[in-house]
Design an enzyme around this catalytic site. Structure first.
Site, PDB file in Angstrom:
ATOM      1  N   GLU A  18      28.365  -5.062  17.001  1.00 14.24           N
ATOM      2  CA  GLU A  18      29.216  -4.451  18.036  1.00 14.24           C
ATOM      3  C   GLU A  18      29.199  -2.927  17.920  1.00 14.24           C
ATOM      4  O   GLU A  18      30.240  -2.276  17.911  1.00 14.24           O
ATOM      5  CB  GLU A  18      30.664  -4.953  17.914  1.00 14.24           C
ATOM      6  CG  GLU A  18      30.779  -6.467  17.931  1.00 14.24           C
ATOM      7  CD  GLU A  18      32.213  -6.990  17.968  1.00 14.24           C
ATOM      8  OE1 GLU A  18      33.149  -6.198  18.219  1.00 14.24           O
ATOM      9  OE2 GLU A  18      32.390  -8.201  17.752  1.00 14.24           O
TER      10      GLU A  18
ATOM     11  N   GLU B 254      36.928 -11.993  12.300  1.00 11.24           N
ATOM     12  CA  GLU B 254      38.064 -11.205  11.783  1.00 11.24           C
ATOM     13  C   GLU B 254      39.122 -12.021  11.040  1.00 11.24           C
ATOM     14  O   GLU B 254      40.313 -11.885  11.317  1.00 11.24           O
ATOM     15  CB  GLU B 254      38.713 -10.433  12.943  1.00 11.24           C
ATOM     16  CG  GLU B 254      37.742  -9.534  13.687  1.00 11.24           C
ATOM     17  CD  GLU B 254      38.380  -8.766  14.861  1.00 11.24           C
ATOM     18  OE1 GLU B 254      39.540  -9.043  15.197  1.00 11.24           O
ATOM     19  OE2 GLU B 254      37.699  -7.891  15.412  1.00 11.24           O
TER      20      GLU B 254
HETATM   21  C1  XIL Z   1      36.986  -6.448  23.092  1.00  6.36           C
HETATM   22  C2  XIL Z   1      36.423  -6.347  24.495  1.00  6.36           C
HETATM   23  O1  XIL Z   1      35.413  -5.375  24.502  1.00  6.36           O
HETATM   24  C3  XIL Z   1      37.524  -5.982  25.472  1.00  6.36           C
HETATM   25  O2  XIL Z   1      37.045  -6.032  26.801  1.00  6.36           O
HETATM   26  C4  XIL Z   1      38.702  -6.933  25.322  1.00  6.36           C
HETATM   27  O3  XIL Z   1      39.765  -6.495  26.141  1.00  6.36           O
HETATM   28  C5  XIL Z   1      39.160  -6.993  23.871  1.00  6.36           C
HETATM   29  O4  XIL Z   1      38.074  -7.340  23.050  1.00  6.36           O
HETATM   30  N1  XIL Z   1      36.071  -6.871  18.081  1.00  6.36           N
HETATM   31  C6  XIL Z   1      35.530  -7.959  18.707  1.00  6.36           C
HETATM   32  C7  XIL Z   1      35.379  -7.956  20.179  1.00  6.36           C
HETATM   33  O5  XIL Z   1      35.071  -8.889  18.025  1.00  6.36           O
HETATM   34  O6  XIL Z   1      35.531  -9.236  20.718  1.00  6.36           O
HETATM   35  C8  XIL Z   1      36.312  -7.003  20.861  1.00  6.36           C
HETATM   36  O7  XIL Z   1      35.983  -6.946  22.231  1.00  6.36           O
HETATM   37  C9  XIL Z   1      36.229  -5.643  20.200  1.00  6.36           C
HETATM   38  C10 XIL Z   1      36.621  -5.717  18.755  1.00  6.36           C
END
Ligand code: XIL
Length: 344
Positions: free
Chosen positions: A249, A142
């Site tokens: 994701e 990101e």
């Molecule tokens: C999220 C996790 O799922 C949560 O448990 C945590 O509190 C915050 O992060 N993008 C990403 C992930 O790259 O690392 C994130 O994961 C969701 C958004």
């Protein structure tokens, strides 16, 4: 979670996600230490890869400068190796979930030189410890802007080091683990404007000889958004650089982004059928794009554990995954399996 799991699905010859897609791309799931235990059987039946949801992020794994906490990550790697699963490391560099100490020098902000030393130290310790055991690393997560700018300018990495932290991170990661496939990972990665930023960043890195091997499209999507054509165009665009692409994701929220009205009491049949059509369309597309896709990972296993229960709205229950709260396959699961018919 359900002891009935072994009874449902995955018997000899019965399709599973892994069987349906395993030759085309690896099917992964993000896991926590808890779900690795509670959903272990389901994971082994359906999935071929694991991404640690939180435990390898800089904050949890490197809470203070002088100390790493590798315990949970070691356990995950052992579980993966004992069971023949590959591991997608997440993530070496991010502006979130990173100890505040990283960017400080006593009462002052760390200098660029100090932060660079820490970047190298962090990456060589984490990626170096698991050298040869991690198939893919999200090296930088990101780093680009969703607004008019190019880089995410309010990241402390950018504020202190400027954009150079990105290429340095990839070089340090490659030195630490020369065999790992190194990814740039982001959300909104199929939005046409941000897609072009990611494309530009990737081309510049490749031009400079930076060891970048793939682009992770996060895939935090909803019933209506984004259009399938944007997903396809983004996969094609990144692949045109000769890079691997993964959906890293994936989850399909039943709400549009910040929707607060029309909260659902539960996962009604109608809602789950709509979600199934969406998942079906996406997996059919992934099947057709199999040559470009190295993996498709859902951000979780089952609906009893999803970050979307608290993001972007707190305490808004969501049902975004392929298995329900009992670990039973949802309509979305069967639709995803159907998509495999589109594998050329
Ligand atoms: C999220 C996790 O799922 C949560 O448990 C945590 O509190 C915050 O992060 N993008 C990403 C992930 O790259 O690392 C994130 O994961 C969701 C958004």
């Amino acid at each position: 979670m359900g002891t009935a799991l072994s009874a449902c699905g995955g018997g000899k010859g019965e399709p599973t996600l892994k069987r349906a897609y395993g030759e085309t791309f690896y099917v992964g799931a993000a896991v926590s230490p808890e779900t690795l235990v509670s959903d272990g059987e389901l994971i082994l039946r359906e999935f071929g890869g694991l991404t640690p949801e939180n435990i390898m992020k800089p904050g949890p794994i490197h809470p203070v400068e002088s100390r790493y906490d590798f315990r949970e990550a070691d356990r995950l790697l052992d579980f993966a190796e004992e069971n023949g699963l590959l591991v997608h490391g997440h993530t070496l560099v991010w502006h979130n979930q990173t100890g505040a100490w990283m960017f400080r020098d006593g009462a002052e902000r760390a200098s660029s030189a100090l932060l660079d030393r820490r970047l190298e130290e962090h990456i060589s310790s984490v990626a170096g410890r698991y050298r040869g055991r991690i198939a893919y690393w999200d090296v930088v997560n990101e780093a680009l802007s969703d607004g008019p700018g190019f880089y995410r300018e309010d990241s402390p990495w950018y504020e202190i080091m400027g954009p150079e932290y990105i290429e340095k991170a990839f070089r340090y990661a490659h030195t630490a683990d020369p065999e790992a496939r190194l990814y740039y990972n982001d959300y909104n990665a199929v939005d046409p404007v941000k897609r072009e930023k990611i494309y530009t960043l990737a081309s510049e890195l490749l031009e400079k000889g930076v060891p970048l091997h793939g682009i992770g499209i996060q895939g935090h999507w909803s019933l209506e958004w984004p259009p399938l054509a944007d997903v396809e165009a983004a996969i094609d665009r990144y692949a045109s650089l000769g890079l691997e692409v993964q959906i890293t994701e994936l989850d399909i929220s039943v709400y549009e982004f910040r929707e607060r009205e029309a909260l659902y009491d539960g996962p009604s049949r109608e809602l789950m059928e709509r979600q199934a059509r969406r998942y079906g369309d996406l997996y059919a597309l992934f099947a057709r794009k199999g040559d470009a896709l190295a993996g498709v990972t859902t951000w979780g296993v089952a609906d009893d554990h999803t970050w979307l229960d608290n993001f972007p709205v707190k305490n808004r229950k969501n049902w975004p995954l392929l298995f329900d709260g009992e670990g039973e396959p949802k309509p979305a699961y069967y639709a995803a399996l159907e998509g495999a018919k589109e594998i050329p």
